[in-house]
Design a protein around this motif. Structure first.
Motif, mmCIF file in Angstrom:
data_model
loop_
_atom_site.group_PDB
_atom_site.id
_atom_site.type_symbol
_atom_site.label_atom_id
_atom_site.label_comp_id
_atom_site.label_asym_id
_atom_site.label_seq_id
_atom_site.Cartn_x
_atom_site.Cartn_y
_atom_site.Cartn_z
ATOM 1 N N LYS A 129 -3.631 -10.044 -5.273
ATOM 2 C CA LYS A 129 -4.674 -9.346 -4.532
ATOM 3 C C LYS A 129 -4.091 -8.646 -3.313
ATOM 4 O O LYS A 129 -4.458 -7.536 -2.990
ATOM 5 C CB LYS A 129 -5.776 -10.302 -4.093
ATOM 6 N N LYS A 130 -3.144 -9.296 -2.646
ATOM 7 C CA LYS A 130 -2.532 -8.713 -1.465
ATOM 8 C C LYS A 130 -1.766 -7.444 -1.844
ATOM 9 O O LYS A 130 -1.848 -6.435 -1.159
ATOM 10 C CB LYS A 130 -1.596 -9.731 -0.807
ATOM 11 N N ASN A 131 -1.048 -7.456 -2.954
ATOM 12 C CA ASN A 131 -0.308 -6.284 -3.399
ATOM 13 C C ASN A 131 -1.243 -5.149 -3.799
ATOM 14 O O ASN A 131 -0.950 -3.986 -3.577
ATOM 15 C CB ASN A 131 0.610 -6.633 -4.574
ATOM 16 N N GLN A 132 -2.381 -5.465 -4.407
ATOM 17 C CA GLN A 132 -3.331 -4.431 -4.794
ATOM 18 C C GLN A 132 -3.901 -3.746 -3.559
ATOM 19 O O GLN A 132 -4.084 -2.540 -3.549
ATOM 20 C CB GLN A 132 -4.465 -5.025 -5.622
ATOM 21 N N ASN A 133 -4.169 -4.488 -2.512
ATOM 22 C CA ASN A 133 -4.707 -3.898 -1.298
ATOM 23 C C ASN A 133 -3.677 -3.030 -0.591
ATOM 24 O O ASN A 133 -4.034 -2.099 0.112
ATOM 25 C CB ASN A 133 -5.220 -4.988 -0.348
ATOM 26 N N ALA A 134 -2.397 -3.320 -0.791
ATOM 27 C CA ALA A 134 -1.358 -2.526 -0.161
ATOM 28 C C ALA A 134 -1.339 -1.105 -0.725
ATOM 29 O O ALA A 134 -0.932 -0.167 -0.074
ATOM 30 C CB ALA A 134 0.004 -3.192 -0.355
ATOM 31 N N LYS A 135 -1.782 -0.922 -1.965
ATOM 32 C CA LYS A 135 -1.811 0.392 -2.592
ATOM 33 C C LYS A 135 -2.970 1.239 -2.075
ATOM 34 O O LYS A 135 -2.984 2.431 -2.265
ATOM 35 C CB LYS A 135 -1.979 0.254 -4.109
ATOM 36 N N GLY A 136 -3.929 0.647 -1.476
ATOM 37 C CA GLY A 136 -5.117 1.378 -1.035
ATOM 38 C C GLY A 136 -6.258 1.169 -2.013
ATOM 39 O O GLY A 136 -6.074 0.676 -3.116
ATOM 40 N N ILE A 142 -7.619 12.598 -1.202
ATOM 41 C CA ILE A 142 -8.845 12.736 -1.983
ATOM 42 C C ILE A 142 -9.968 11.860 -1.429
ATOM 43 O O ILE A 142 -11.138 12.201 -1.533
ATOM 44 C CB ILE A 142 -8.577 12.445 -3.483
ATOM 45 N N GLY A 143 -9.626 10.763 -0.783
ATOM 46 C CA GLY A 143 -10.639 9.868 -0.237
ATOM 47 C C GLY A 143 -11.105 10.218 1.162
ATOM 48 O O GLY A 143 -11.997 9.569 1.702
ATOM 49 N N VAL A 155 -9.431 7.105 -12.560
ATOM 50 C CA VAL A 155 -9.332 6.309 -11.340
ATOM 51 C C VAL A 155 -8.165 6.821 -10.503
ATOM 52 O O VAL A 155 -7.088 7.090 -11.031
ATOM 53 C CB VAL A 155 -9.141 4.813 -11.683
ATOM 54 N N VAL A 156 -8.418 6.992 -9.209
ATOM 55 C CA VAL A 156 -7.377 7.434 -8.279
ATOM 56 C C VAL A 156 -7.351 6.521 -7.061
ATOM 57 O O VAL A 156 -8.330 5.842 -6.762
ATOM 58 C CB VAL A 156 -7.600 8.889 -7.802
ATOM 59 N N CYS A 157 -6.244 6.548 -6.368
ATOM 60 C CA CYS A 157 -6.116 5.853 -5.095
ATOM 61 C C CYS A 157 -6.679 6.766 -4.020
ATOM 62 O O CYS A 157 -6.483 7.985 -4.069
ATOM 63 C CB CYS A 157 -4.645 5.554 -4.832
#
Length: 137
Positions: A7-14, A85-86, A33-35
């Motif tokens: 979960k921590k690594n996923q949050n690091a990607k944005g 994009i966000g 799906v995009v970051c």
């Protein structure tokens, strides 16, 4: 413990989110799906690749510099290719091919520069293409 690290690594990607890109002249939108930190230029590239992979018509090509992305709900201002994009918080976009350009030659026959056909701006072309103007009675 392993679940926490994932979960921590996923949050690091944005944050990631689903966007819908409608290609002007195509049957329906492309969704992927995009970051949120992805650049608009990267999203255009992904949309063009997905469009080609699905075999959609009309054939668009793959040069991302020939296209612009905008959000229909904000008007006719195209998004900058260098913004994320966000950054605007929108999820629905329109992908349009830039108006064709032609070289204009002066009396001597040497190229004088590049001008838009018809002398109009791309915003006028976009409004005309989308038929946003309502005819008066």
């Amino acid at each position: 413990m392993l679940l926490y690290k994932q979960k921590k690594n996923q949050n690091a990607k944005g944050n990631r989110f689903l966007i819908s890109v409608t290609v002007l002249g195509s049957a329906g939108p492309i969704r992927f799906v995009v970051c949120e930190e992805e650049l608009v230029a990267g999203v255009i590239d992904m949309a063009l690749k997905s469009y080609a992979r699905e075999g959609r018509l009309p054939v668009l090509g793959s040069n991302l510099n020939d296209f612009f992305l905008y959000c229909p709900s904000t008007g006719s201002d195209a998004l900058s290719p260098w913004e994320t994009i966000g950054s605007k918080g929108f999820r629905n976009f329109m992908l349009c091919k830039k108006p064709p350009t032609e070289k204009v030659a002066d009396a001597g026959g040497s190229p004088a520069g590049v001008a838009h056909k018809g002398g109009g701006s791309w915003k006028a072309w976009l409004n005309k293409s989308l038929n946003l103007k309502i005819p008066s009675v």
